[in-house]
Design an enzyme around this catalytic site. Structure first.
Site, PDB file in Angstrom:
ATOM      1  CD  GLU A 233     -74.258  15.109  48.109  1.00 28.88           C
ATOM      2  OE1 GLU A 233     -73.650  15.799  47.266  1.00 28.88           O
ATOM      3  OE2 GLU A 233     -75.393  15.416  48.525  1.00 28.88           O
TER       4      GLU A 233
ATOM      5  CE  LYS B 131     -74.504  18.850  42.049  1.00 30.66           C
ATOM      6  NZ  LYS B 131     -75.559  18.479  42.946  1.00 30.66           N
TER       7      LYS B 131
ATOM      8  CB  SER C 133     -71.014  19.600  43.095  1.00 31.79           C
ATOM      9  OG  SER C 133     -70.946  19.003  44.380  1.00 31.79           O
TER      10      SER C 133
ATOM     11  CG  HIS D 210     -71.512  14.882  42.704  1.00 35.60           C
ATOM     12  ND1 HIS D 210     -72.405  15.490  43.586  1.00 35.60           N
ATOM     13  CD2 HIS D 210     -70.278  15.164  43.175  1.00 35.60           C
ATOM     14  CE1 HIS D 210     -71.734  16.100  44.550  1.00 35.60           C
ATOM     15  NE2 HIS D 210     -70.446  15.906  44.329  1.00 35.60           N
ATOM     16  CG  ASN D 211     -76.289  15.424  44.069  1.00 39.95           C
ATOM     17  OD1 ASN D 211     -75.189  15.872  43.753  1.00 39.95           O
ATOM     18  ND2 ASN D 211     -77.277  16.178  44.515  1.00 39.95           N
TER      19      ASN D 211
HETATM   20  C1  6PG Z   1     -73.931  19.625  45.967  1.00 38.59           C
HETATM   21  C2  6PG Z   1     -75.074  19.098  46.816  1.00 38.59           C
HETATM   22  C3  6PG Z   1     -76.338  19.912  46.490  1.00 38.59           C
HETATM   23  C4  6PG Z   1     -77.450  19.715  47.494  1.00 38.59           C
HETATM   24  C5  6PG Z   1     -77.915  18.311  47.452  1.00 38.59           C
HETATM   25  C6  6PG Z   1     -78.728  17.926  48.642  1.00 38.59           C
HETATM   26  O1  6PG Z   1     -73.396  18.832  45.173  1.00 38.59           O
HETATM   27  O2  6PG Z   1     -73.596  20.792  46.145  1.00 38.59           O
HETATM   28  O3  6PG Z   1     -75.293  17.735  46.457  1.00 38.59           O
HETATM   29  O4  6PG Z   1     -76.728  19.593  45.171  1.00 38.59           O
HETATM   30  O5  6PG Z   1     -77.055  20.077  48.767  1.00 38.59           O
HETATM   31  O6  6PG Z   1     -78.706  18.234  46.331  1.00 38.59           O
HETATM   32  O7  6PG Z   1     -79.419  16.772  48.227  1.00 38.59           O
HETATM   33  P1  6PG Z   1     -80.453  16.065  49.184  1.00 38.59           P
HETATM   34  O8  6PG Z   1     -81.312  17.165  49.776  1.00 38.59           O
HETATM   35  O9  6PG Z   1     -81.191  15.163  48.260  1.00 38.59           O
HETATM   36  O10 6PG Z   1     -79.627  15.360  50.235  1.00 38.59           O
END
Ligand code: 6PG
Length: 466
Positions: free
Chosen positions: A188, A181, A127, A184-185
């Site tokens: 996010e 991970k 990430s 984590h998303n």
């Molecule tokens: C990270 C981000 C990376 C990516 C996302 C975007 O942790 O570096 O989360 O994994 O930018 O997957 O996810 P979406 O396109 O689903 O918003």
């Protein structure tokens, strides 16, 4: 001289990971299915030890044993294809690492397939986006501990560092790294939606300008909200459109994309009875945003409330927004870490919640100062059921709940959609309610389906002929 590690997949993330490894002194072999990206990467090399290969067998033979191959390939079938192309040239004890956003179930399948061949497989959450890949991401490796030990010196070296401590730690078996991970998303998504809703209240309900809101986010980023997402939101609001000179934010179409990791997070929580309402509402908010044409049509038909916005005392309500945002963040992270805890127990992964919070302190997209406090909470109580009842977060939530209630009530009365702020408040109120209305659900289920119910005053199950 043989290379110490090889990278396959030289898109932006793969190239930056390879450069990061070379910058940290590794002898890096690089390969891409098409040579254009390989040649593009070589143009960036300034003395680092990074060697291109254009045939996969040549690439594999150029690696010291046990061979370490890092895949930065789009999640899905492409990873299986690359694995099939390298396996014929590998030997027992070699290691393949997948640094993409693969689904943890796919990782577990690949782990089993390669384990049968004596080849180690690590599913590694990375990430931090393209900048993080180059300068230091947060790294979440899952698989066999002894396989991780072979590559730990390289992974801990390229990871983000906090006080010389790498934001990389062994997460757990098989798919645990990619699972961490994934969630984590999910967090996010929730974090981003909460910020968007706070921005909406400042803009629409208080009536602040984009520049004023940018200053507010910059100020918030000096306090307990200090985080990457708050920081970039201030920068985004400062950015002017080169064509119109207007704030760029106002020129961007309000249809949100998503690559799937937030959806996977919600699906896994629903499959396993884990309440992640805020993360899921953030996902649904993206789905509704994609209905742009329908929303424009509906706007002409469906009026909002006949509500006269009271004049809000600017400083008082800006503070309410800040409190609401922080409390929403607490609830969202409480849900995400509860998903870690409940899944860890379900799969017997023994996820290190304290250490997961520590490696999120830098490098990753949800990096934030308050992750130190989350880590301390699990340090003090490793089996803590929910962050909301940790003394610090309990006190903060009880203190800030008024701000969250004010923003949700005022915003909803004015006709704003606040899916995540309202889901946060509902989650807080649901979790702290010892006696709920679920007895009505049990009565209804028993009435029409004879599904029986339990009593508060006696053991056993009961049915009533209603
Ligand atoms: C990270 C981000 C990376 C990516 C996302 C975007 O942790 O570096 O989360 O994994 O930018 O997957 O996810 P979406 O396109 O689903 O918003």
């Amino acid at each position: 001289m043989l290379n110490t590690i090889g990278v396959i997949g030289l898109g932006v993330m793969g190239s930056n990971i390879a450069l990061n490894m070379a910058n940290k002194g590794e002898q890096v072999a690089v390969y891409n299915y098409t040579r254009d990206l390989t040649d593009k990467l070589l143009q960036k090399v300034e003395g680092q030890s990074l060697t291109p290969y254009y045939e996969i067998e040549e690439f594999v033979q150029a690696l010291e044993k046990p061979r370490k191959i890092f895949l930065m390939v789009t999640a899905g079938n492409a990873i299986d294809s690359v694995i099939q192309s390298v396996v014929p040239f590998l030997e027992k004890g070699d290691v393949i690492m997948d640094g993409g956003n693969s689904h943890y179930k796919d990782t577990e399948r690949r782990y089993d397939e390669l384990k049968a061949l004596g080849i180690g497989y690590l599913g590694i959450g990375i990430s931090g986006g393209e900048v993080g890949a180059l300068t230091g991401p947060s790294i979440m490796p899952g698989g066999d501990q002894e396989v991780y030990n072979k590559v730990a010196p390289i992974l801990t070296k390229i990871a983000a560092q906090v006080n010389d401590t790498p934001c990389c730690t062994y997460i757990g078996p098989k798919g645990a790294g990619h699972f961490v991970k994934m969630v984590h998303n999910g967090i996010e998504y929730a974090d981003m939606q909460l910020i968007a809703e706070a921005y909406t209240f400042l803009r629409k309900n208080i009536g602040l300008s984009v520049e004023e809101i940018a200053t507010i986010f910059e100020t918030w980023n000096q306090g307990e909200l200090k985080s990457y997402l708050i920081e970039i939101t201030a920068e985004i609001l400062r950015k002017k459109d080169e064509i119109t000179g207007l704030p760029l934010i106002d020129m961007i179409l309000d249809k949100a994309g998503q690559k799937g990791t937030g959806k996977w997070t919600s699906l896994q929580s629903i499959d396993n009875g884990i309440p992640t309402s805020i993360i899921t509402e953030a996902l649904f908010a993206r789905y509704i945003s994609s209905l742009k044409e329908e929303r424009i049509q509906a706007e002409a038909i469906l009026s909002g409330p006949n509500y006269k916005q009271q004049n809000l005392d600017r400083d008082v309500w800006i503070e309410y927004v800040r409190q609401a945002l922080y409390m929403g963040k607490i609830c969202a992270y409480a849900q995400g870490f509860t998903q870690y805890k409940m899944t860890s127990e379900l799969y017997e992964w023994r996820l290190p919640l304290k250490d997961i919070a520590l490696i999120f302190r830098s490098g990753c997209i949800i990096r934030a100062d308050f992750l130190n406090v989350i880590s301390e909470a699990y340090q003090k109580q490793p089996s803590l059921n929910n962050l909301l009842i940790d003394p610090y977060f309990a006190e903060k939530s009880m203190d800030y709940q008024n701000g969250l209630r004010k923003i949700v009530c005022e915003g909803i009365q004015a006709g704003n959609a606040f899916p995540c702020l309202s889901a946060s408040l509902t989650y807080y109120d649901s979790y702290r309610t010892g006696s709920s209305n679920a007895n009505m659900l049990q009565a209804q289920r028993d009435y029409f389906g004879a599904h029986t119910y339990e009593r508060i005053d006696a053991q056993g199950v009961f049915h009533t002929n209603w």
